[in-house]
Motif scaffolding. Structure first.
Motif, PDB file in Angstrom:
ATOM      1  N   ASP A  90       0.818  -1.211   0.000  1.00  0.00           N
ATOM      2  CA  ASP A  90       0.000   0.000   0.000  1.00  0.00           C
ATOM      3  C   ASP A  90       0.858   1.270   0.000  1.00  0.00           C
ATOM      4  OD1 ASP A  90      -2.413  -1.334  -0.134  1.00  0.00           O
ATOM      5  OD2 ASP A  90      -2.692  -1.361   2.049  1.00  0.00           O
ATOM      6  N   GLU A  91       2.115   1.152   0.414  1.00  0.00           N
ATOM      7  CA  GLU A  91       3.028   2.297   0.401  1.00  0.00           C
ATOM      8  C   GLU A  91       3.285   2.789  -1.025  1.00  0.00           C
ATOM      9  OE1 GLU A  91       6.553   2.026   3.022  1.00  0.00           O
ATOM     10  OE2 GLU A  91       5.591   0.236   3.825  1.00  0.00           O
ATOM     11  N   LEU A  92       3.058   1.934  -2.016  1.00  0.00           N
ATOM     12  CA  LEU A  92       3.243   2.342  -3.413  1.00  0.00           C
ATOM     13  C   LEU A  92       2.316   3.488  -3.774  1.00  0.00           C
ATOM     14  CD1 LEU A  92       3.556  -1.123  -5.175  1.00  0.00           C
ATOM     15  CD2 LEU A  92       5.383   0.408  -4.481  1.00  0.00           C
ATOM     16  N   LEU A  93       1.116   3.507  -3.189  1.00  0.00           N
ATOM     17  CA  LEU A  93       0.169   4.593  -3.442  1.00  0.00           C
ATOM     18  C   LEU A  93       0.738   5.920  -2.966  1.00  0.00           C
ATOM     19  CD1 LEU A  93      -3.127   2.804  -2.341  1.00  0.00           C
ATOM     20  CD2 LEU A  93      -2.341   3.229  -4.673  1.00  0.00           C
ATOM     21  N   GLU A  94       1.358   5.914  -1.797  1.00  0.00           N
ATOM     22  CA  GLU A  94       1.958   7.131  -1.241  1.00  0.00           C
ATOM     23  C   GLU A  94       3.100   7.638  -2.112  1.00  0.00           C
ATOM     24  OE1 GLU A  94       3.099   6.459   2.840  1.00  0.00           O
ATOM     25  OE2 GLU A  94       1.265   5.312   3.201  1.00  0.00           O
ATOM     26  N   LEU A  95       3.763   6.718  -2.806  1.00  0.00           N
ATOM     27  CA  LEU A  95       4.901   7.078  -3.656  1.00  0.00           C
ATOM     28  C   LEU A  95       4.478   7.440  -5.078  1.00  0.00           C
ATOM     29  CD1 LEU A  95       7.281   4.207  -2.525  1.00  0.00           C
ATOM     30  CD2 LEU A  95       7.489   6.629  -1.945  1.00  0.00           C
ATOM     31  N   GLY A  96       3.194   7.293  -5.390  1.00  0.00           N
ATOM     32  CA  GLY A  96       2.717   7.583  -6.734  1.00  0.00           C
ATOM     33  C   GLY A  96       3.058   6.499  -7.734  1.00  0.00           C
ATOM     34  N   LEU A  97       3.206   5.273  -7.270  1.00  0.00           N
ATOM     35  CA  LEU A  97       3.589   4.160  -8.140  1.00  0.00           C
ATOM     36  C   LEU A  97       2.426   3.210  -8.414  1.00  0.00           C
ATOM     37  CD1 LEU A  97       7.070   3.294  -6.583  1.00  0.00           C
ATOM     38  CD2 LEU A  97       6.584   4.676  -8.607  1.00  0.00           C
ATOM     39  N   GLU A  98       1.213   3.705  -8.282  1.00  0.00           N
ATOM     40  CA  GLU A  98       0.048   2.845  -8.501  1.00  0.00           C
ATOM     41  C   GLU A  98      -0.297   2.699  -9.979  1.00  0.00           C
ATOM     42  OE1 GLU A  98      -1.535   7.005  -7.974  1.00  0.00           O
ATOM     43  OE2 GLU A  98      -0.031   5.796  -6.962  1.00  0.00           O
ATOM     44  N   GLU A  99       0.232   3.565 -10.818  1.00  0.00           N
ATOM     45  CA  GLU A  99      -0.020   3.521 -12.264  1.00  0.00           C
ATOM     46  C   GLU A  99       1.216   2.985 -12.977  1.00  0.00           C
ATOM     47  OE1 GLU A  99      -2.771   5.363 -13.917  1.00  0.00           O
ATOM     48  OE2 GLU A  99      -3.754   5.607 -11.989  1.00  0.00           O
ATOM     49  N   ALA A 100       1.057   2.658 -14.238  1.00  0.00           N
ATOM     50  CA  ALA A 100       2.192   2.240 -15.068  1.00  0.00           C
ATOM     51  C   ALA A 100       3.067   3.461 -15.364  1.00  0.00           C
ATOM     52  CB  ALA A 100       1.676   1.631 -16.366  1.00  0.00           C
ATOM     53  N   PRO A 101       4.307   3.235 -15.759  1.00  0.00           N
ATOM     54  CA  PRO A 101       5.157   4.371 -16.156  1.00  0.00           C
ATOM     55  C   PRO A 101       4.492   5.164 -17.281  1.00  0.00           C
ATOM     56  CG  PRO A 101       6.448   2.349 -16.035  1.00  0.00           C
ATOM     57  CD  PRO A 101       5.014   1.959 -15.875  1.00  0.00           C
ATOM     58  N   ALA A 102       4.674   6.480 -17.240  1.00  0.00           N
ATOM     59  CA  ALA A 102       4.122   7.356 -18.279  1.00  0.00           C
ATOM     60  C   ALA A 102       4.831   7.094 -19.607  1.00  0.00           C
ATOM     61  CB  ALA A 102       4.297   8.821 -17.863  1.00  0.00           C
ATOM     62  N   GLU A 103       4.292   7.648 -20.680  1.00  0.00           N
ATOM     63  CA  GLU A 103       4.851   7.443 -22.019  1.00  0.00           C
ATOM     64  C   GLU A 103       6.260   7.995 -22.170  1.00  0.00           C
ATOM     65  OE1 GLU A 103       2.254   8.770 -25.113  1.00  0.00           O
ATOM     66  OE2 GLU A 103       0.551   7.667 -24.305  1.00  0.00           O
ATOM     67  N   ASP A 104       6.660   8.899 -21.266  1.00  0.00           N
ATOM     68  CA  ASP A 104       8.011   9.457 -21.336  1.00  0.00           C
ATOM     69  C   ASP A 104       8.889   8.987 -20.175  1.00  0.00           C
ATOM     70  OD1 ASP A 104       6.693  10.852 -19.340  1.00  0.00           O
ATOM     71  OD2 ASP A 104       7.461  12.815 -19.949  1.00  0.00           O
TER      72      ASP A 104
END
Length: 156
Positions: A90-104
């Motif tokens: 759940d700490e991934l949410l706090e780090l902003g890592l809940e989504e896939a890497p952006a296109e860049d």
């Protein structure tokens, strides 16, 4: 995942050669899951990928304590992530890592198993283990559909 490779890396130079090929193959949206025991060379491989993409021996400290470090290089931000200190996915949410890497962006993720399957992106699993000599490593590489056409570049 399809398209597996098994590479014997006889020394640090061979490991850095793999890193250079990987750096050249990286695209936006990629997630490189770096697996292996403590001290097997995941950080060294990530450092070599970033330096190869930069075209210089830039300073690339391990993100063990900062967890993430970004490197904007040639229109692609490489995010080096070390999840060793993550106790709860759940700490991934706090780090902003809940989504896939952006296109860049392309992510190099050490200890991806600590994310409990919550990381997304065009995934390449790269597992390292010690070889039969002090600096030798064995790399087991598997890529999803987004990596099928790029896998031969890693083997050459």
């Amino acid at each position: 995942m399809d398209g597996g490779l098994f590479l014997e890396l006889r020394d640090l130079s061979a490991t850095r050669g793999l890193a250079a090929r990987l750096a050249g193959a990286l695209q936006g949206g990629d997630l490189i899951a770096l697996k292996g025991d403590l001290g097997v060379g995941k950080s060294e491989l990530a450092r070599a990928v970033i330096q190869a993409r930069a075209g210089a021996a830039i300073e690339v400290p391990s993100p063990t304590f900062t967890i993430m470090q970004d490197y904007p290089l040639d229109g692609l931000t490489i995010r080096h992530i070390d999840l060793y200190r993550i106790a709860d996915p759940d700490e991934l949410l706090e780090l902003g890592l809940e989504e896939a890497p952006a296109e860049d962006e392309a992510w190099l993720v050490e200890w991806p198993e600590r994310a409990a399957g919550r990381l997304a992106g065009t995934c390449l699993n790269l597992a390292l283990e010690e070889g039969d000599q002090p600096d030798a490593r064995v790399a087991h590489i598997e890529g999803d559909e987004g990596w099928i056409t790029r896998m031969p570049v890693l083997a050459s």
